[in-house]
Motif scaffolding. Sequence first.
Motif, PDB file in Angstrom:
ATOM      1  N   ARG A  17       0.919   7.242  -0.052  1.00  0.00           N
ATOM      2  CA  ARG A  17      -0.114   6.997   0.954  1.00  0.00           C
ATOM      3  C   ARG A  17      -1.000   5.852   0.492  1.00  0.00           C
ATOM      4  O   ARG A  17      -1.292   5.693  -0.689  1.00  0.00           O
ATOM      5  CB  ARG A  17      -0.960   8.261   1.164  1.00  0.00           C
ATOM      6  N   GLU A  18      -1.454   5.062   1.458  1.00  0.00           N
ATOM      7  CA  GLU A  18      -2.296   3.915   1.165  1.00  0.00           C
ATOM      8  C   GLU A  18      -3.772   4.349   1.170  1.00  0.00           C
ATOM      9  O   GLU A  18      -4.210   5.097   2.032  1.00  0.00           O
ATOM     10  CB  GLU A  18      -2.077   2.816   2.206  1.00  0.00           C
ATOM     11  N   VAL A  19      -4.522   3.867   0.175  1.00  0.00           N
ATOM     12  CA  VAL A  19      -5.944   4.184   0.069  1.00  0.00           C
ATOM     13  C   VAL A  19      -6.758   3.247   0.951  1.00  0.00           C
ATOM     14  O   VAL A  19      -6.558   2.026   0.919  1.00  0.00           O
ATOM     15  CB  VAL A  19      -6.429   4.079  -1.384  1.00  0.00           C
ATOM     16  N   SER A  20      -7.679   3.839   1.745  1.00  0.00           N
ATOM     17  CA  SER A  20      -8.618   3.064   2.550  1.00  0.00           C
ATOM     18  C   SER A  20     -10.034   3.508   2.186  1.00  0.00           C
ATOM     19  O   SER A  20     -10.310   4.714   2.126  1.00  0.00           O
ATOM     20  CB  SER A  20      -8.381   3.292   4.045  1.00  0.00           C
ATOM     21  N   THR A  21     -10.916   2.543   1.910  1.00  0.00           N
ATOM     22  CA  THR A  21     -12.302   2.882   1.530  1.00  0.00           C
ATOM     23  C   THR A  21     -13.234   2.572   2.689  1.00  0.00           C
ATOM     24  O   THR A  21     -13.077   1.593   3.403  1.00  0.00           O
ATOM     25  CB  THR A  21     -12.732   2.083   0.297  1.00  0.00           C
ATOM     26  N   TYR A  22     -14.245   3.449   2.826  1.00  0.00           N
ATOM     27  CA  TYR A  22     -15.226   3.320   3.908  1.00  0.00           C
ATOM     28  C   TYR A  22     -16.627   3.468   3.296  1.00  0.00           C
ATOM     29  O   TYR A  22     -16.910   4.454   2.596  1.00  0.00           O
ATOM     30  CB  TYR A  22     -15.029   4.396   4.977  1.00  0.00           C
ATOM     31  N   SER A  23     -17.477   2.511   3.552  1.00  0.00           N
ATOM     32  CA  SER A  23     -18.850   2.554   3.054  1.00  0.00           C
ATOM     33  C   SER A  23     -19.799   2.855   4.213  1.00  0.00           C
ATOM     34  O   SER A  23     -19.701   2.207   5.272  1.00  0.00           O
ATOM     35  CB  SER A  23     -19.225   1.214   2.416  1.00  0.00           C
ATOM     36  N   THR A  24     -20.670   3.810   4.033  1.00  0.00           N
ATOM     37  CA  THR A  24     -21.602   4.220   5.083  1.00  0.00           C
ATOM     38  C   THR A  24     -22.900   4.713   4.449  1.00  0.00           C
ATOM     39  O   THR A  24     -22.988   4.834   3.217  1.00  0.00           O
ATOM     40  CB  THR A  24     -20.987   5.330   5.950  1.00  0.00           C
TER      41      THR A  24
END
Length: 597
Positions: A56-63
């Motif tokens: 699985r590919e890692v996706s980062t989200y900043s909030t």
Amino acid sequence: MKKIINGFLPVFLIFACQNVLAEPFKIYGADFTGDEKGSEFCEKTIVAIQKAVYPREVSTYSTDWRGLDHAISHKEADLVIAGAAAYRRNIHSGLRDLLTSTAPLSPDPDHVMGSVIYVLAQDDRIFSLKDLKGKILGTNKQGAYRGELTVLKELHDQGYDPYNFFSKTLYLGDDVKARLKALEEGRVDAIVLNACFAENKRAKGEPDPTQHLRVINEKRNPYSACVTSTPLYPGFSILIPPHLDVTTVNKIYTELEKANKTMPKGYEWKIASDFTLIDNLYRDLKIGPFAHLNSQTMQEFFEKYKNYFFIGLLAALFYIYHSIRITFLVRRRTQQLQNSFDRERQLKDRIQTIDGKYQAFRSKQEVSQLCSAVAHDMSQPLSSILLFADTLKQMLSKKEKDLSVDFSKELAAVSKIGVRAEKLNSIVQLVREFAKGEAVLEHKSLNKVIGSTIADFFALYSLDQTILTYQLPKKDLEVYCSSDQLELAVMNLLKNSFRAAQSGLTTHIFLTLEEKDNRGLLKIWDTGPKISEETLEAIREKTRCRTTIQKGGLGLGLGIVKSIVSLHSGTISFEVSPLGALAVVVELPSSKVNGDE
């Protein structure tokens, strides 16, 4: 049919696995995936997680922290990398910590993050935390853990109201330059920066933008080489949501342990053991998982204020008791006062009665004394006149016979003198009988007569009852007496004794009554001046003479007292008391003896 199902099942499983594997592995964060993104420590951490979750590919989200809480509660995040505050804030959603970061200047994972308060170095208004009261604060974001919250917690710990301390708070975003510019322009009085910001700049050889600033509420921590204004809290944590499978969790842990060997010096992922500082922050500020403290239930309200409640209840009960007691005391005192007034009126009436009796008796005694004196003084001359008249008559009769001379006129004159003398003598006898008088005698208790006299004595002269010590027999001693006359006699003795006692060092009277040989023995003495034998004999002689009225007051002479005692077949005598003063002793026969007589 079976062959068809067996043929399609592998195809279906392969298709399903491809869909799952095609779904990205979402990592949510705030500072770590935002400000820290691009740092070597962050990049190597993401690479290690990518290896663990492959293919699985890692996706980062900043909030911000609100978006982070939303992603956690809606199960949108497969992994969270954020400050420990996010972990404790969402622990009720099943979030758990795996590893926590360290930094070169803060090697303890439990104490990494904090805040520093800066003011301009030339600002001579602010030197301590209390000087910031009523000032304007500049920080990053509203409700940010590293920024506003840690400062508010420090204010709370120092006893201030954190929500009413600053006059205004400006939220200037994550850009440090915006906060520094606002401070230099005077739009804020102080700013908040992350702990170790200045130290990291100097360690990298970069210019330190805080050189012209001064730290407020400076703290030196044993866990870090950085200067802070607040305590240090745990660093970034890798947080596991409850829906992440155990196999993936173990792989992530293993890969990060391997990555620690290649991380920049001082940066590691370690296991943190103490998050109580975060819990205390939320509890004291009543936010996050402790926001319910702002809206208490009745039970919580009672638990919090039960001591005050019980104190108030006790105060109310005491007030009720006090009111009832005061009402009762007022009524009782009012009744006592009314009774006192009634007794005072009764005493006044009794005093008036006693005084009336005394005045009547005194008038009678004065007339009696006058009559007795006249009868006494006239009885002997009248007897002599009668004797002389009779002798003269006999002599004239003899001369008339012997001398044959007519003495008829002389004899008539002498006879008239005799008749007039006889008449005058009879009048004197009548006066004497009047002077003696006849008192009404009755059977009376001598105890009660004396007790009544003592009560009248206190009432008549308004005296303290402690000045008289008296002792009466338990058994009533009956006498045949006129109670009025006997009371007046005893009253006179008490009054004379009181006057004598006032001349001594102390004022005290003693009275005893006892029965001896069927006679009542009354003895009165006092603490008056000592008397000699000559004085005692003079007093005895005085009572042998005719009665006289003393001048002043209501007192009767001892001669009249003696006449009253004599009327009751009693005797009065005088002696020296044990204290050396005068003692009066009155003896009265009992009614049995009187009856026999």
